[in-house]
Structures are given as C-alpha cells and as structure tokens.
Design an enzyme around this catalytic site. Structure first.
Site, PDB file in Angstrom:
ATOM      1  N   SER A  26       0.832  -1.201   0.000  1.00  0.00           N
ATOM      2  CA  SER A  26       0.000   0.000   0.000  1.00  0.00           C
ATOM      3  C   SER A  26       0.867   1.252   0.000  1.00  0.00           C
ATOM      4  O   SER A  26       0.611   2.214  -0.743  1.00  0.00           O
ATOM      5  CB  SER A  26      -0.919   0.007   1.230  1.00  0.00           C
ATOM      6  OG  SER A  26      -1.830  -1.065   1.195  1.00  0.00           O
ATOM      7  N   ARG A  49       1.087   8.016   5.455  1.00  0.00           N
ATOM      8  CA  ARG A  49       0.164   7.206   6.254  1.00  0.00           C
ATOM      9  C   ARG A  49      -1.213   7.862   6.329  1.00  0.00           C
ATOM     10  O   ARG A  49      -2.235   7.163   6.391  1.00  0.00           O
ATOM     11  CB  ARG A  49       0.717   6.949   7.654  1.00  0.00           C
ATOM     12  CG  ARG A  49      -0.112   5.924   8.430  1.00  0.00           C
ATOM     13  CD  ARG A  49       0.562   5.487   9.702  1.00  0.00           C
ATOM     14  NE  ARG A  49       1.646   4.557   9.482  1.00  0.00           N
ATOM     15  CZ  ARG A  49       1.503   3.237   9.388  1.00  0.00           C
ATOM     16  NH1 ARG A  49       0.294   2.692   9.450  1.00  0.00           N
ATOM     17  NH2 ARG A  49       2.543   2.450   9.236  1.00  0.00           N
ATOM     18  N   HIS A  52      -2.723   6.861   3.164  1.00  0.00           N
ATOM     19  CA  HIS A  52      -3.021   5.428   3.271  1.00  0.00           C
ATOM     20  C   HIS A  52      -4.303   5.186   4.062  1.00  0.00           C
ATOM     21  O   HIS A  52      -5.112   4.316   3.724  1.00  0.00           O
ATOM     22  CB  HIS A  52      -1.837   4.725   3.944  1.00  0.00           C
ATOM     23  CG  HIS A  52      -2.062   3.297   4.290  1.00  0.00           C
ATOM     24  ND1 HIS A  52      -2.434   2.884   5.554  1.00  0.00           N
ATOM     25  CD2 HIS A  52      -1.950   2.164   3.550  1.00  0.00           C
ATOM     26  CE1 HIS A  52      -2.547   1.568   5.577  1.00  0.00           C
ATOM     27  NE2 HIS A  52      -2.255   1.105   4.378  1.00  0.00           N
TER      28      HIS A  52
END
Length: 232
Positions: A26, A49, A52
């Site tokens: 990812s 992040r 994500h």
C-alpha cells in the site's frame, strides 16, 4: 537478516508477514501515485500514512509542518510524553502495543466529571472545558496534543499556549465548518511545533494515522525503513 527479524518483531510494524506485505505494498502504491513532493524524509511518512488511511491524495497538497515539528514529536514520544486528544475515537484508534514501546499514556478528558461540570456551569463546550482542565493540571506541558474533531478545543489550546502552555507537538486536524479555518490559522501562528491540514478537511482518523506514523518512526530510530523493508 537480523534487521528484518527485528523489524518483524517491532510492534510499530504489522504483526504478521501477510499484514506487513499488504501495508508495504500500500505504501509503495501511495509513493508511486503521489509522485514528487517537497516533504522531508521525516515528514513524508506522516503524510503517506494519512493518505493510506483515507485513500485521499489531497492530503499531499494540504498538509503543513512547522519546521522541526516531526523531530519534536519524535523526541517527545521517545521520552514517554503523554498524548492528549480531543476525541475518544482517537484514543480507541491508537494501537496499545505501539503506545507501550515508550510508555505513552493517552488522555481524553471530554467525559471527565470535572470537565462535564465545568462545561455545564459555563455554558461552553466540553472541548473548551477539557483544555482549561488540562492547563490547570499541567497536562499540556511537553505533551503531544491531537485535535481531530473540535475546533473549539484547538482555539482554546492556542489561547492556553498564549498564556505560556508549551505542548511538545500539536496535530491540528479538526474537521468541520464552524471555526475550523480560524482555529488552524491560529495554531500556525502559535510558537509551538505543529502539523496542520489546511481547510475543512481533517478528522480523528487523520490524527491516529499521523500518530502511528510518528510511533513507527520513533521505533525505527527516526528513520523511515519502509523502502529498506521492501528492498530486503
């Protein structure tokens, strides 16, 4: 090989090999689709992040860091700083094993009886009362403060900073329509390290993602190891 084993046992990384593989793939996709950016080696893992966690690449454009903010946050985390948050959702979203790495306590005060009583007595919000309580008890000093829900919490925090309170890092990411822009602008003018999402976007999910990124960086000694993990 020893380094890989160490990373696999690190609570800041996914517990299982499959979980790690999915997360790292990812991150690879985010890196590839995000393209060039101007973030530092310590800032980008935080933004990545956040992307994500939301699948929203706009955070590449609207996330801002005061210079040295990530470094300040890492120092605080590694010293065991408390994490003061404005919503139970943030407290519930943080991984307990990662928090135990450095002994970071999560404090959420909106349901505290004294905070509720203060809000009822003053007619203000519980968020404002929570900041006032935290300031009185010295809970803001050296803390990492995560704000993902209440602009009134962030505005009250900036006022406390104006009176001399000094958190180690403020994650100013409230979401909404009333006082959101004003609160974020006020934080960006405050004399403390901060990470902010511009505009109306934000939320508890973003604060959790940013904190997990910081915890991973701290656990890895301040180095983003995701690329090394993939190449290994």
């Amino acid at each position: 090989m020893d380094d890989l084993i160490r990373k696999r046992r690190n609570p800041a990384h996914q517990m299982t090999a499959k979980g790690r593989a999915i997360e790292e793939e990812s991150f690879r996709i985010v890196d590839e689709e995000a393209g060039p950016h101007g973030f530092s080696e310590l800032e980008w893992p935080v933004v990545r992040r956040m992307i994500h966690a939301t699948a929203d690449f706009e955070y590449k454009e609207i996330t801002r860091f005061r210079p040295g903010a990530v470094e300040a946050g890492l120092r605080a985390l590694m010293a065991g700083a408390r994490i003061l948050v404005d919503a139970r959702m943030i407290a519930c979203g943080l991984n307990p094993e990662r928090l135990r790495l450095f002994g970071n306590e999560v404090v959420e005060l909106l349901s505290h009886p004294e905070v509720v009583a203060r809000a009822q007595a003053t007619g203000g919000t519980r968020a404002e009362a929570a900041v006032a309580y935290a300031e009185e008890k010295g809970l803001l000093e050296g803390a990492i403060v995560g704000v993902g829900n209440a602009p009134t919490f962030l505005l009250a925090l900036v006022e406390a900073i104006g009176r001399g309170a000094r958190p180690a890092l403020v994650l100013g990411m409230p979401v909404g329509f009333v006082n959101v822009l004003e609160a974020k602008q006020a934080l960006m003018a405050a004399p403390v390290p901060w990470i902010v999402t511009l505009g109306r976007k934000g939320g508890s999910t973003l604060v959790v993602a940013a904190l997990h990124a910081l915890l991973r960086l701290a656990a890895d000694g301040g180095v983003d190891t995701s690329r090394a993990f993939r190449e290994g």
